[in-house]
Design a protein around this motif. Structure first.
Motif, mmCIF file in Angstrom:
data_model
loop_
_atom_site.group_PDB
_atom_site.id
_atom_site.type_symbol
_atom_site.label_atom_id
_atom_site.label_comp_id
_atom_site.label_asym_id
_atom_site.label_seq_id
_atom_site.Cartn_x
_atom_site.Cartn_y
_atom_site.Cartn_z
ATOM 1 N N ASP A 157 0.804 -1.226 0.000
ATOM 2 C CA ASP A 157 0.000 0.000 0.000
ATOM 3 C C ASP A 157 0.837 1.276 0.000
ATOM 4 N N VAL A 158 2.142 1.159 0.137
ATOM 5 C CA VAL A 158 3.007 2.331 0.245
ATOM 6 C C VAL A 158 3.519 2.739 -1.123
ATOM 7 N N ALA A 159 3.304 4.021 -1.454
ATOM 8 C CA ALA A 159 3.792 4.530 -2.735
ATOM 9 C C ALA A 159 5.152 5.195 -2.596
ATOM 10 N N ASP A 160 5.359 5.909 -1.496
ATOM 11 C CA ASP A 160 6.606 6.644 -1.326
ATOM 12 C C ASP A 160 6.698 7.080 0.128
ATOM 13 N N SER A 161 7.839 7.598 0.504
ATOM 14 C CA SER A 161 8.012 8.118 1.855
ATOM 15 C C SER A 161 9.093 9.195 1.835
ATOM 16 N N ARG A 162 9.003 10.101 2.812
ATOM 17 C CA ARG A 162 10.025 11.140 2.926
ATOM 18 C C ARG A 162 10.069 11.631 4.362
ATOM 19 N N VAL A 163 11.240 12.037 4.779
ATOM 20 C CA VAL A 163 11.403 12.600 6.126
ATOM 21 C C VAL A 163 10.788 13.987 6.148
ATOM 22 N N ILE A 164 10.084 14.292 7.241
ATOM 23 C CA ILE A 164 9.526 15.632 7.426
ATOM 24 C C ILE A 164 10.066 16.220 8.719
ATOM 25 N N SER A 165 9.941 17.527 8.849
ATOM 26 C CA SER A 165 10.500 18.230 9.999
ATOM 27 C C SER A 165 9.575 18.169 11.210
ATOM 28 N N ASP A 166 10.110 18.563 12.355
ATOM 29 C CA ASP A 166 9.286 18.652 13.561
ATOM 30 C C ASP A 166 8.170 19.680 13.373
ATOM 31 N N ALA A 167 8.461 20.753 12.644
ATOM 32 C CA ALA A 167 7.437 21.772 12.380
ATOM 33 C C ALA A 167 6.316 21.187 11.526
ATOM 34 N N ASP A 168 6.665 20.343 10.553
ATOM 35 C CA ASP A 168 5.649 19.692 9.732
ATOM 36 C C ASP A 168 4.760 18.795 10.592
ATOM 37 N N ALA A 169 5.371 18.075 11.532
ATOM 38 C CA ALA A 169 4.597 17.200 12.412
ATOM 39 C C ALA A 169 3.641 18.007 13.277
ATOM 40 N N LEU A 170 4.090 19.166 13.729
ATOM 41 C CA LEU A 170 3.213 20.046 14.504
ATOM 42 C C LEU A 170 2.063 20.554 13.638
ATOM 43 N N ALA A 171 2.350 20.855 12.383
ATOM 44 C CA ALA A 171 1.297 21.280 11.459
ATOM 45 C C ALA A 171 0.268 20.170 11.276
ATOM 46 N N LEU A 172 0.728 18.929 11.181
ATOM 47 C CA LEU A 172 -0.195 17.811 11.026
ATOM 48 C C LEU A 172 -1.055 17.628 12.278
ATOM 49 N N TYR A 173 -0.492 17.920 13.436
ATOM 50 C CA TYR A 173 -1.260 17.882 14.688
ATOM 51 C C TYR A 173 -2.429 18.862 14.615
ATOM 52 N N HIS A 174 -2.153 20.101 14.196
ATOM 53 C CA HIS A 174 -3.222 21.090 14.064
ATOM 54 C C HIS A 174 -4.201 20.689 12.965
ATOM 55 N N ASN A 175 -3.690 20.097 11.888
ATOM 56 C CA ASN A 175 -4.563 19.658 10.794
ATOM 57 C C ASN A 175 -5.554 18.612 11.272
ATOM 58 N N ASN A 176 -5.079 17.648 12.079
ATOM 59 C CA ASN A 176 -5.984 16.619 12.602
ATOM 60 C C ASN A 176 -7.101 17.240 13.430
ATOM 61 N N LEU A 177 -6.728 18.204 14.278
ATOM 62 C CA LEU A 177 -7.736 18.876 15.099
ATOM 63 C C LEU A 177 -8.698 19.678 14.227
ATOM 64 N N ALA A 178 -8.178 20.247 13.152
ATOM 65 C CA ALA A 178 -9.038 20.997 12.231
ATOM 66 C C ALA A 178 -10.074 20.082 11.593
ATOM 67 N N MET A 179 -9.651 18.912 11.151
ATOM 68 C CA MET A 179 -10.586 17.997 10.507
ATOM 69 C C MET A 179 -11.602 17.439 11.495
ATOM 70 N N GLU A 180 -11.194 17.244 12.746
ATOM 71 C CA GLU A 180 -12.143 16.829 13.775
ATOM 72 C C GLU A 180 -13.185 17.921 14.003
ATOM 73 N N ALA A 181 -12.740 19.172 14.041
ATOM 74 C CA ALA A 181 -13.660 20.287 14.236
ATOM 75 C C ALA A 181 -14.605 20.424 13.044
ATOM 76 N N LEU A 182 -14.087 20.230 11.833
ATOM 77 C CA LEU A 182 -14.924 20.313 10.644
ATOM 78 C C LEU A 182 -16.013 19.244 10.681
ATOM 79 N N ALA A 183 -15.625 18.028 11.064
ATOM 80 C CA ALA A 183 -16.601 16.937 11.143
ATOM 81 C C ALA A 183 -17.679 17.228 12.187
#
Length: 361
Positions: A157-183
């Motif tokens: 199921d994996v197409a590709d992968s890449r290392v991301i920064s700590d800032a990117d991980a923090l952005a994904l944290y906020h993104n998850n909360l955003a999608m929960e709020a949208l739902a």
């Protein structure tokens, strides 16, 4: 913050207007903070006097082991490393926070890794699901890389992968909360969180697509359209952005614009190796291994160095009874794979096929 983020249109709701300063006022948690109990856990199970490889393996076992931390998978368990350590449950992103924090405390080179999941398609070739996955990659001093994951995806199921920064991980944290709020229908919170995510990582295209979804739900079609186009500026092949534009134009009754993007989706689909791999999978499920091979050969023409595609062709050749070709393609997959676990899995299958070939001679 990129210029496109700084000039975003406010979210216009019936009883409030949400602006950029509202998003900037959100406090970022320290996702990797440890407490004394977590530090003691690392000292107990990943003594720095041990080799890096031993530290990695024992730490991973201790985190997932039933008699130790016993971390379990829960898709709704968001939170920081400290929160999920004491909760005993995590989703893929919060588990990554936890393991990165513990591994770095143990002196290991641990980083977040973005895993691109192979797209799913309908019979018309439209992308029907955007699955996001994050795990951890640990690089040992000798150059070996190990992938650590609470809920590992099948290699297929994996197409590709890449290392991301700590800032990117923090952005994904906020993104998850955003999608929960949208739902949950909380558009103000969804917009604030998504904008905060973009302030941290303005080059993550899917964040722009999600922001467009918030605008579209609020009935602000022009800002939604602009958000999708920013995603396409970052990646002209972003099928999720294209599909969202199609939905938006259908809602607005803009038939010619909708037709244009439908044509673009079809065009990019044909140049996507994983679309042809998907067709191959359908053929294989029907027992048509010659058809499966034909589709996968087209996929390899588009991305011939992909170890997972090469391995799949090896399995197809095995199903066709061509052991020589099977061993050749699996050998190529081994040569192109970078993760230790994948290499080991491929070698086990290769040895199994070789033994079967000897028996059937």
């Amino acid at each position: 913050m990129g210029p496109a983020v700084a000039t975003l249109s406010p979210l216009q709701l019936e009883q409030e207007v949400v602006t950029i300063p509202d998003a900037g006022a959100i406090q970022d948690p320290d996702l990797l903070a440890l407490d004394d109990e977590m530090r003691a856990f690392v000292r107990r199970y990943a003594n720095t006097r041990s080799s890096a490889r031993v530290r990695l393996l024992t730490l991973h076992s201790a985190v997932k082991g039933a008699g130790m931390l016993g971390m379990r998978y829960d898709p709704y368990a968001d939170g920081s490393a400290r929160e999920v350590f004491h909760l005993g449950a995590a989703n893929c992103l919060s588990y990554a926070h936890l393991f990165v924090a513990l591994a770095r405390e143990a002196g290991l080179d641990a980083r977040y890794q973005w895993v691109e999941v192979r797209p799913e398609w309908t019979r018309l070739g439209e992308r029907v699901a955007l699955r996001l996955h994050v795990n951890v990659v640990v690089r040992l001093p000798g150059g070996e890389e190990y992938m650590v994951d609470i809920d590992p995806l099948p290699s297929h199921d994996v197409a590709d992968s890449r290392v991301i920064s700590d800032a990117d991980a923090l952005a994904l944290y906020h993104n998850n909360l955003a999608m929960e709020a949208l739902a949950a229908g909380d558009l103000a919170e969804a917009w604030r969180r998504e904008v905060r995510a973009l302030q941290l990582s303005p080059d993550m295209g899917h964040l722009w697509v999600n922001l467009g979804a918030v605008y579209r739900t609020a009935g602000q079609y022009s800002p939604a359209e602009q958000s999708y186009f920013v995603a396409l500026q970052l990646n002209e092949r972003d099928r999720s952005a294209m599909n969202n534009l199609m939905v938006l134009y259908e809602r607005e009754g803009r038939e010619s614009d909708q037709a244009y993007w439908e044509e673009r989706v079809v065009s990019y689909r044909e140049t996507n190796p994983y679309y042809h791999a998907w067709l191959g999978d359908q053929a294989g499920e029907a027992g048509d291994w010659d058809g499966a091979l034909e589709h996968y050969q087209r996929a390899l023409e588009l991305r011939g160095e992909d170890s997972r595609l090469l391995y799949a062709v090896g399995i197809i050749q095995y199903q066709r009874g061509d052991f020589v070709a099977a061993t050749d393609f699996i050998g190529q997959a081994i040569d192109n794979a970078t993760l230790k676990g994948e290499v080991e899995d491929y070698r086990l299958k290769l040895e199994s096929i070789r033994q079967e070939a000897l028996v059937t001679r």
